[in-house]
Design an enzyme around this catalytic site. Structure first.
Site, short mmCIF file in Angstrom:
data_model
loop_
_atom_site.label_atom_id
_atom_site.label_comp_id
_atom_site.label_asym_id
_atom_site.label_seq_id
_atom_site.Cartn_x
_atom_site.Cartn_y
_atom_site.Cartn_z
CB THR A 168 -0.76 -0.28 1.27
OG1 THR A 168 -1.23 -1.74 1.78
CG2 THR A 168 -2.11 1.69 1.29
NE ARG A 196 -7.63 -8.77 -0.81
CZ ARG A 196 -6.96 -7.98 0.01
NH1 ARG A 196 -6.55 -6.45 -0.91
NH2 ARG A 196 -6.10 -8.29 1.05
CB VAL A 197 -12.04 -4.68 -0.07
CG1 VAL A 197 -11.50 -3.40 0.68
CG2 VAL A 197 -12.97 -4.24 -1.71
N GLY A 198 -9.36 -4.88 1.07
CA GLY A 198 -7.90 -5.14 1.95
C GLY A 198 -8.38 -4.16 2.79
CG ASP A 199 -5.32 -2.64 5.78
OD1 ASP A 199 -4.84 -4.10 4.21
OD2 ASP A 199 -4.54 -1.83 6.28
CB THR A 219 1.33 -0.84 4.13
OG1 THR A 219 1.88 -1.88 3.06
CG2 THR A 219 2.81 -1.10 5.12
N GLY A 220 0.39 -4.13 4.09
CA GLY A 220 0.56 -5.40 4.61
C GLY A 220 -0.40 -6.46 4.07
N GLY A 222 -3.59 -7.52 4.30
CA GLY A 222 -5.33 -7.21 4.79
C GLY A 222 -6.08 -7.72 5.37
N1 GLY Z 1 -3.06 -3.94 3.08
C1 GLY Z 1 -3.63 -4.22 1.18
C2 GLY Z 1 -4.74 -4.81 1.02
O1 GLY Z 1 -4.19 -5.76 1.93
O2 GLY Z 1 -5.24 -4.34 -0.12
#
Ligand code: GLY
Length: 299
Positions: A168, A196-199, A219-220, A222
């Site tokens: 990120t 798909r959606v992350g953090d 970052t990392g 999600g």
């Molecule tokens: N940290 C970004 C994601 O997992 O999408």
């Protein structure tokens, strides 16, 4: 108050050929945001400006140069938050917006907090934000990776530590008035399932800001970061009296111990002190405080 700004260009196993571009991307973003803070501007403006620079860098996984999903398309997520009134804005799975952080900022200024997909693009039109073609955001490097993944010849989504790449870009700032802001932007995981959606766009997970405590941007991976609400957890550690660097280290430990997750985060406390930590092989970062003569840029 002494202003401060910290940015990150992603926590993952950055390959040697991309190290310099990550360094210079972070440095350029820091200086762009710093210009605003130094001349008395608002932390939100500094965070947005810094992230726009990193979104425009083809080397970083946000905006132009983002990873592609399983269908070979970009799907971008971003969020921004300010710590005076806890206002926040986020967008997810947008495909035709060059700078999703600016769209998230417009959402923050609206009656909504989180808008996704085509709805977010409709919102952008209403807000006068220019659209681009999704092809404009695709770079050759990611297209080649996607083609290799499609034919199952590239395990490159995993780093040397075996972790799934989910980097990120992000920024956390405190301005001269003591306002804290945090923001994040990403293309997510390579070859992710469409939708798909992350953090990154989730308030409390990818970012958090509270003027009384501090701010964080993560970052990392999600999927792990969401489960421990990492950004909010990190800021709560400041409430418990932890110094900001210790809070960042403890937050990364929490991610690893609770859900076996890998990642990193950047933080600013309410005095403008900065902290950062990561459990991935590398994380690109840069920071500057009013009492420093030169920025620190590192991987
Ligand atoms: N940290 C970004 C994601 O997992 O999408």
């Amino acid at each position: 108050m002494k202003a401060s700004l910290i940015v990150h260009g992603g926590a993952w196993d950055i390959p040697p050929e991309l190290i310099e571009a990550h360094r210079s991307g972070c440095r350029a973003a820091l200086l762009e945001g710093w210009e605003i803070l130094h001349s008395g501007g608002h932390a939100l403006d500094a965070v947005e400006a810094a992230i726009r620079v990193m979104e425009d860098s083809p080397a970083l996984n946000a905006g132009t140069g983002s990873v592609l999903n399983a269908e070979g398309q970009v799907e971008l997520d971003a969020s921004i938050m300010e710590g005076a009134g806890l206002q926040a804005g986020a967008v997810a799975a947008v495909q035709t917006i060059k700078n999703p952080i600016t769209l998230a900022r417009r959402v923050l200024e609206s009656e909504y907090i989180f808008i996704v997909g085509e709805g977010a693009v409709l919102f952008a039109r209403g807000a006068g934000i220019e659209e681009c073609s999704s092809e404009e955001l695709v770079v050759e490097r990611e297209l080649r990776l996607w083609e290799a993944q499609r034919s199952e010849t590239a395990p490159a989504v995993r780093g040397a530590d075996g972790a799934v790449r989910s980097d990120t870009v992000g920024a956390v700032a405190m301005d001269h008035q003591g306002n804290i802001a945090a923001g994040n932007s990403t293309g997510g995981r390579p070859f992710k399932h469409p939708g798909r959606v992350g953090d990154s766009p989730l308030i409390g997970c990818g970012i958090y800001a509270d003027n009384g405590l501090g701010g964080a941007a993560c970052t990392g991976q999600g999927e792990g970061i969401i489960r421990v609400a990492l950004a909010h957890s990190a800021v709560q550690l400041l409430k418990d009296g932890k110094p900001v660097q210790e809070a960042a280290l403890l937050a990364v430990q929490l991610l690893q111990e609770k859900v076996d997750g890998r990642g990193g985060l950047i933080m600013v406390d309410r005095h403008g002190n900065v902290g950062y930590a990561f459990s991935t092989p590398t994380m690109a970062y840069a920071y500057l405080r009013e009492d420093m003569e030169e920025p620190v840029v590192g991987i």
